[in-house]
Write an enzyme that holds these catalytic residues in place. Structure first.
Site, PDB file in Angstrom:
ATOM      1  N   HIS A 124       0.875  -1.193  -0.036  1.00 57.85           N
ATOM      2  CA  HIS A 124       0.346  -0.111  -0.081  1.00 57.85           C
ATOM      3  C   HIS A 124       0.939   1.265  -0.010  1.00 57.85           C
ATOM      4  O   HIS A 124       2.124   1.086   0.609  1.00 57.85           O
ATOM      5  CB  HIS A 124      -0.792  -0.130   1.111  1.00 57.85           C
ATOM      6  CG  HIS A 124      -1.847   0.947   1.443  1.00 57.85           C
ATOM      7  ND1 HIS A 124      -1.531   2.186   1.585  1.00 57.85           N
ATOM      8  CD2 HIS A 124      -3.138   0.808   1.246  1.00 57.85           C
ATOM      9  CE1 HIS A 124      -2.948   2.969   1.815  1.00 57.85           C
ATOM     10  NE2 HIS A 124      -3.814   2.084   1.451  1.00 57.85           N
ATOM     11  N   ASP A 201       2.994  -4.203   8.053  1.00 61.73           N
ATOM     12  CA  ASP A 201       1.671  -3.401   7.939  1.00 61.73           C
ATOM     13  C   ASP A 201       0.627  -4.355   8.013  1.00 61.73           C
ATOM     14  O   ASP A 201       0.185  -5.276   7.128  1.00 61.73           O
ATOM     15  CB  ASP A 201       1.788  -2.720   6.287  1.00 61.73           C
ATOM     16  CG  ASP A 201       0.288  -2.153   5.984  1.00 61.73           C
ATOM     17  OD1 ASP A 201      -0.464  -2.163   6.601  1.00 61.73           O
ATOM     18  OD2 ASP A 201       0.344  -1.454   4.922  1.00 61.73           O
ATOM     19  N   GLN A 204      -4.787  -5.044   6.935  1.00 63.86           N
ATOM     20  CA  GLN A 204      -5.679  -6.080   6.360  1.00 63.86           C
ATOM     21  C   GLN A 204      -5.668  -7.363   6.826  1.00 63.86           C
ATOM     22  O   GLN A 204      -6.372  -8.435   6.573  1.00 63.86           O
ATOM     23  CB  GLN A 204      -5.330  -6.107   4.940  1.00 63.86           C
ATOM     24  CG  GLN A 204      -5.501  -5.320   4.124  1.00 63.86           C
ATOM     25  CD  GLN A 204      -6.885  -4.782   3.970  1.00 63.86           C
ATOM     26  OE1 GLN A 204      -7.983  -5.197   4.193  1.00 63.86           O
ATOM     27  NE2 GLN A 204      -7.122  -3.175   3.738  1.00 63.86           N
ATOM     28  N   LYS A 227     -10.305  -0.351  10.363  1.00 66.10           N
ATOM     29  CA  LYS A 227     -10.899  -1.528   9.483  1.00 66.10           C
ATOM     30  C   LYS A 227     -10.975  -2.784  10.119  1.00 66.10           C
ATOM     31  O   LYS A 227     -11.112  -3.982   9.942  1.00 66.10           O
ATOM     32  CB  LYS A 227      -9.459  -1.649   8.576  1.00 66.10           C
ATOM     33  CG  LYS A 227      -9.300  -0.560   7.589  1.00 66.10           C
ATOM     34  CD  LYS A 227      -7.923  -1.148   6.647  1.00 66.10           C
ATOM     35  CE  LYS A 227      -8.002   0.317   5.457  1.00 66.10           C
ATOM     36  NZ  LYS A 227      -6.800   0.072   4.817  1.00 66.10           N
ATOM     37  N   CYS A 365      -4.781   2.642  -3.844  1.00 67.73           N
ATOM     38  CA  CYS A 365      -3.579   3.107  -3.150  1.00 67.73           C
ATOM     39  C   CYS A 365      -2.298   2.019  -3.278  1.00 67.73           C
ATOM     40  O   CYS A 365      -1.650   1.780  -2.376  1.00 67.73           O
ATOM     41  CB  CYS A 365      -3.631   3.347  -1.620  1.00 67.73           C
ATOM     42  SG  CYS A 365      -5.181   4.632  -1.079  1.00 67.73           S
TER      43      CYS A 365
HETATM   44  C1  LIG Z   1      -5.812   0.842   4.735  1.00 67.13           C
HETATM   45  C2  LIG Z   1      -4.330   0.521   4.447  1.00 67.13           C
HETATM   46  C3  LIG Z   1      -3.500   1.104   4.795  1.00 67.13           C
HETATM   47  C4  LIG Z   1      -3.675   2.749   5.466  1.00 67.13           C
HETATM   48  O1  LIG Z   1      -4.646   2.670   6.430  1.00 67.13           O
HETATM   49  P1  LIG Z   1      -5.301   4.009   6.729  1.00 67.13           P
HETATM   50  O2  LIG Z   1      -6.394   3.578   7.702  1.00 67.13           O
HETATM   51  O3  LIG Z   1      -5.518   4.778   5.561  1.00 67.13           O
HETATM   52  O4  LIG Z   1      -4.172   4.756   7.623  1.00 67.13           O
HETATM   53  C5  LIG Z   1      -2.079   0.704   4.993  1.00 67.13           C
HETATM   54  N1  LIG Z   1      -1.915  -0.620   4.156  1.00 67.13           N
HETATM   55  C6  LIG Z   1      -2.856  -1.514   3.866  1.00 67.13           C
HETATM   56  C7  LIG Z   1      -2.559  -2.676   3.443  1.00 67.13           C
HETATM   57  C8  LIG Z   1      -4.159  -0.929   3.845  1.00 67.13           C
HETATM   58  O5  LIG Z   1      -5.259  -1.830   3.462  1.00 67.13           O
END
Ligand SMILES: *Cc1c(COP(=O)(O)O)cnc(C)c1O
Length: 408
Positions: A124, A201, A204, A227, A365
């Site tokens: 991302h 990260d 997800q 999320k 993104c």
């Molecule tokens: C949504 C997402 C982000 C960013 O999260 P935010 O809530 O927009 O700060 C980073 N990495 C992944 C894989 C995402 O799906």
């Protein structure tokens, strides 16, 4: 009696019982943001009505109570991800801020010119751009782990990239564009052998599977409240305490200091060192309730439910002529990225919306991922524990209808 792999929790989410033009909402954009259960909405409402006050500053009872409620989320999150201490849990405004915190504070202080940051091809933008900014500041170099046509990382290539110059490896646990579940434990082990730290990260993964940061070998783990059934405006950075202890502040201001004079300022210990200013008090409280909710449903049950739906949806969509699935990794989260021959993804999204079906269309993104697969954008249906086979039936019927409009 055969045991159903499915949960039945749609009723917990008020918005999912809405209709658009007499058609029930089919929400298939959980990878962008999840819907909120009644317990979270009510807890935040109740807190504003009964207990709202500032935290960590007030000497009056309202503020003491608010502080207790606010701090209790730290413990819940630490337990959720098996951190070894609550002090390893930093409150941020979201996953993006968490990753920026690691890049600016850890990255900027350890990286020297020629040091290497290793990312994957399927990140991302939030796990790419902060590292590029830090690259500009430090003279570090970014290297990329490539992926195959299914969207799986080539670990052999990764091994070749690792050298004593590698200082940071930053990879997502699950790709938001493709759904690939990356083998973090193995990636982290190799990173550590080379002397690098592992940044994950987890945007997800956090609400879709059991996450154990110690078992994974994650030195940092970042995610967003919104999320994982919590509100927007809150996020978490987990960091190994011995690393956090050596890191300089990310932002300066109130609450992160011990003492301030114009000559010299001393800082708090982690996690407060990284929490400047009045935080997202009610959002953090809501996140705590979302964690309770997640655990009451059960992460293993959620993973089972979503996996069954993924298999069902994959079969449905691959049976439609002209549909090409993008992201077909063997280990995959419940994300269905696809193209429909001759129809722009944005048109797919707009036409499905007319039937009350909410999907995402765009680059998600993750433009480098799109570049890897040679497409400017995809349509993406992403699932949560509240989705049902009927939601996927509606999606498939919607796609068939669009096909009929474009091909005859
Ligand atoms: C949504 C997402 C982000 C960013 O999260 P935010 O809530 O927009 O700060 C980073 N990495 C992944 C894989 C995402 O799906």
């Amino acid at each position: 009696m055969s045991k159903s792999p499915y949960l039945d929790i749609k009723k917990d989410f008020p918005v999912l019982n809405r209709e658009f033009d007499g058609k029930p909402l089919v929400y298939l954009d959980t990878a962008a943001t999840s819907q909120k259960p009644t317990v979270v909405i009510d807890a935040m409402d109740h807190f504003y009505r009964e207990s709202y006050g500032t935290v960590r500053r007030g000497v009056y009872r309202l503020s003491e109570k608010a502080t207790q409620a606010y701090e209790s989320t730290r413990h819940k999150v630490a337990k959720l991800i098996n951190a070894s201490s609550d002090r390893e849990i930093i409150y941020t405004r979201g996953c993006t801020e968490s990753l920026n915190l690691v890049a600016y504070s850890y990255g900027r202080s350890v990286l020297k010119s020629g040091d290497e940051i290793i990312l994957s091809q399927i990140e991302h933008h939030a796990n790419i751009v902060p590292w590029q900014i830090v690259r500009e500041m430090t003279g570090a170099v970014i290297k990329i782990i490539p992926c195959n046509d299914r969207g799986e990382l080539f670990l052999e290539e990764y091994r070749k990239l690792l050298s004593p110059r590698a200082k940071i490896v930053a990879v997502n646990h699950v790709s938001n564009a493709l759904g690939t579940i990356n083998p973090i434990k193995e990636i982290a082990k190799l990173a550590h052998e080379a002397g690098a730290v592992m940044v994950v990260d987890g945007a997800q993964s956090i609400s879709h599977m059991t996450v154990d940061v110690q078992d994974l070998g994650a030195d940092f783990y970042a995610f967003s409240s919104h999320k994982m059934f919590g509100p927007t405006g809150a996020g978490i950075l987990y960091g190994r305490y011995d690393l956090l202890e050596k890191m300089p502040p990310f932002q300066g201001g109130g609450d992160m200091i011990r003492q301030v004079t114009f000559e010299k300022t001393t800082y708090q210990d982690p996690p407060h060192r990284f929490e400047a200013g009045t935080p997202s008090i009610v959002e953090v409280l809501g996140l705590g309730v979302a964690v309770d909710y997640l655990q009451s449903v059960g992460l293993d049950k959620i993973a089972g439910h979503e996996h069954a739906l993924l298999e069902y949806g994959t079969k449905l969509l691959s049976g439609i002529p002209g549909v090409r699935l993008i992201g077909t990794a063997e280990h995959k989260g419940a994300i269905l990225g696809f193209e429909l021959d001759g129809v722009h993804p944005h048109d797919i999204g707009t036409l499905l919306d007319m039937d009350g079906i909410a999907i995402r269309a765009g680059h998600h993104c993750a433009q480098p991922t799109m570049q890897r697969f040679g497409v400017p954008a995809t349509a993406r249906a992403s699932l949560g524990p509240y989705n049902t086979e009927a939601d996927l039936d509606a999606l498939a019927a919607g796609i068939q209808k669009i096909r009929g409009m474009f091909h005859h």
